[in-house]
Design a protein around this motif. Sequence first.
Motif, PDB file in Angstrom:
ATOM      1  N   THR A 113     -11.901 -59.450 -58.554  1.00 60.35           N
ATOM      2  CA  THR A 113     -12.085 -57.994 -58.626  1.00 60.35           C
ATOM      3  C   THR A 113     -11.427 -57.435 -59.872  1.00 60.35           C
ATOM      4  OG1 THR A 113     -12.303 -57.635 -56.256  1.00 60.35           O
ATOM      5  CG2 THR A 113     -11.436 -55.813 -57.544  1.00 60.35           C
ATOM      6  N   ALA A 117     -13.713 -55.833 -62.676  1.00 58.69           N
ATOM      7  CA  ALA A 117     -13.540 -54.390 -62.847  1.00 58.69           C
ATOM      8  C   ALA A 117     -13.136 -54.052 -64.276  1.00 58.69           C
ATOM      9  CB  ALA A 117     -12.493 -53.863 -61.859  1.00 58.69           C
ATOM     10  N   TYR A 118     -12.316 -54.882 -64.880  1.00 58.83           N
ATOM     11  CA  TYR A 118     -11.924 -54.611 -66.270  1.00 58.83           C
ATOM     12  C   TYR A 118     -13.119 -54.735 -67.207  1.00 58.83           C
ATOM     13  CZ  TYR A 118      -9.211 -54.471 -70.553  1.00 58.83           C
ATOM     14  OH  TYR A 118      -8.708 -54.110 -71.776  1.00 58.83           O
ATOM     15  N   THR A 120     -16.198 -54.091 -66.373  1.00 56.38           N
ATOM     16  CA  THR A 120     -16.972 -52.871 -66.132  1.00 56.38           C
ATOM     17  C   THR A 120     -16.357 -51.685 -66.872  1.00 56.38           C
ATOM     18  OG1 THR A 120     -17.727 -53.639 -63.976  1.00 56.38           O
ATOM     19  CG2 THR A 120     -17.787 -51.262 -64.363  1.00 56.38           C
ATOM     20  N   PHE A 121     -15.047 -51.573 -66.794  1.00 58.83           N
ATOM     21  CA  PHE A 121     -14.339 -50.478 -67.472  1.00 58.83           C
ATOM     22  C   PHE A 121     -14.573 -50.512 -68.981  1.00 58.83           C
ATOM     23  CE2 PHE A 121     -10.360 -49.308 -69.709  1.00 58.83           C
ATOM     24  CZ  PHE A 121     -10.379 -47.932 -69.466  1.00 58.83           C
ATOM     25  N   TRP A 126     -14.690 -45.712 -66.970  1.00 59.65           N
ATOM     26  CA  TRP A 126     -13.993 -45.646 -65.692  1.00 59.65           C
ATOM     27  C   TRP A 126     -14.851 -45.059 -64.577  1.00 59.65           C
ATOM     28  CZ3 TRP A 126     -12.827 -41.376 -62.753  1.00 59.65           C
ATOM     29  CH2 TRP A 126     -13.023 -40.114 -63.338  1.00 59.65           C
ATOM     30  N   ARG A 128     -17.691 -45.784 -63.683  1.00 55.30           N
ATOM     31  CA  ARG A 128     -18.527 -46.790 -63.033  1.00 55.30           C
ATOM     32  C   ARG A 128     -17.738 -47.737 -62.142  1.00 55.30           C
ATOM     33  NH1 ARG A 128     -23.539 -47.319 -65.405  1.00 55.30           N
ATOM     34  NH2 ARG A 128     -23.989 -48.594 -63.560  1.00 55.30           N
ATOM     35  N   LEU A 129     -16.422 -47.532 -62.059  1.00 55.71           N
ATOM     36  CA  LEU A 129     -15.610 -48.387 -61.196  1.00 55.71           C
ATOM     37  C   LEU A 129     -15.813 -48.015 -59.735  1.00 55.71           C
ATOM     38  CD1 LEU A 129     -12.233 -48.420 -63.160  1.00 55.71           C
ATOM     39  CD2 LEU A 129     -13.858 -50.307 -62.941  1.00 55.71           C
ATOM     40  N   SER A 130     -15.764 -49.033 -58.864  1.00 53.27           N
ATOM     41  CA  SER A 130     -15.874 -48.788 -57.434  1.00 53.27           C
ATOM     42  C   SER A 130     -14.622 -48.068 -56.927  1.00 53.27           C
ATOM     43  CB  SER A 130     -16.015 -50.119 -56.687  1.00 53.27           C
ATOM     44  OG  SER A 130     -15.780 -49.945 -55.306  1.00 53.27           O
ATOM     45  N   THR A 133     -11.878 -50.379 -55.735  1.00 55.33           N
ATOM     46  CA  THR A 133     -11.292 -51.365 -56.652  1.00 55.33           C
ATOM     47  C   THR A 133      -9.847 -51.696 -56.284  1.00 55.33           C
ATOM     48  OG1 THR A 133     -12.737 -50.666 -58.467  1.00 55.33           O
ATOM     49  CG2 THR A 133     -10.740 -51.869 -59.054  1.00 55.33           C
TER      50      THR A 133
END
Length: 410
Positions: A113, A117-118, A120-121, A126, A128-130, A133
């Motif tokens: 995760t 997540a990084y 995606t960031f 930011w 677009r982060l779940s 997270t």
Amino acid sequence: MSKDRVRVVVTGLGATTPLGGDVASTWSALLDGRSGIRTLTGDWVDSVPVKFAGLAAVDPNEVLPKPEARRLDRAEQFALIAAREAWRDAGSPEVEPERLGVVVGSGIGGITTILNAYDTFKEKGWTRLSPFTVPMLMPNGAAGWISIELGARAGAHAVASACATGAEAVGYAIEMIRSGRADVVVAGGTEAAIHPLNIASFAASRAMSTRNDEPERASRPFDRGRDGFVLGEGSGVIVLESEEHARARGARIYAVAGGVGYSADAHHITLPEQSGAGVMAAMRDALEDASLTGDDIRHVNAHATSTPAGDVLETIAISKVIGSHPLVTATKSMTGHLLGGAGGVESVFTIKALAHRIIPPTINLDDLDDGIEVEIVRDSPRPLPEGQLAAVNNSFGFGGHNVAVAFTTV
């Protein structure tokens, strides 16, 4: 309640591993001597020197509803699946929420995760982060989700002691029940770390096998030709109860969780202390805590990861503390090393061995290394005798953590 008057028993087992999606399929594969290790696929495989691992036999996304799976890290998914099986296996006991606890840990936590997540960031920003997270990446997430599902209010704990995590969780659960804090505790470990960065990092420390041409034979504890551990993933969870509570509800009892021993090497962050003093101390304390002697122990599920540094040392420690008589097996030869999940899964295996009076073999052991003075179960399962039996599950971790848990037949 006095620690001396409380006996802790095991009433439920759950697991999802490289050998099977539940306890029954995993146990059957163990007795058959099957390997759960296979070659990895993916566009990143050529970027790392190790191209195989013990992927879960059943992907958690095939088991969990999609909305639920999306808010869980893979390690949390495994833990919930194993905990649900263990809870059902225990008969879904009725227990006051304030008398029910959870102790489930992870050696690494939600590492995939964090990494995903990084990415995606960096690529999308930011927004677009779940929103899940943080709950997905925190190492106590599995314990938290299980406690929420079961309504466990006596405490939800997450130990983190690298590859000793699952066993330490079981030990903490035993102590919760003995101290009177809980009547029932769900305990174990989980891990999902098969990711290129993790594989590359372990490879950089020269800890992993690079036997890419025959991955199913790469994990070979006690063999002279072993060259490192094989990464696996999954979870093992057990339900523990005070014997009084279990018998009052007519529960089936698999085994007695007799005692636990802990120590720290205080030596090196990754290498075991070569005298084996810490390993021996953990086993001695587990025996004392369970009111057992070395003569009582008939089986040891060894930590035995297939590393050159640790396997022989552990057998010497077993011989000195327990003796040369117990039948020793290394189930990581089939599952690979589940890191923080190993102690939970191997507690399940140790309990099953006692309950069914049969020990799974160590596979891939072609040339026994020098200095091993205990009897290794190899090639095929070995029966255990009738009568009262006791066994020890060993788990050791980076950082010098040593944990031994002793189980006995009822």
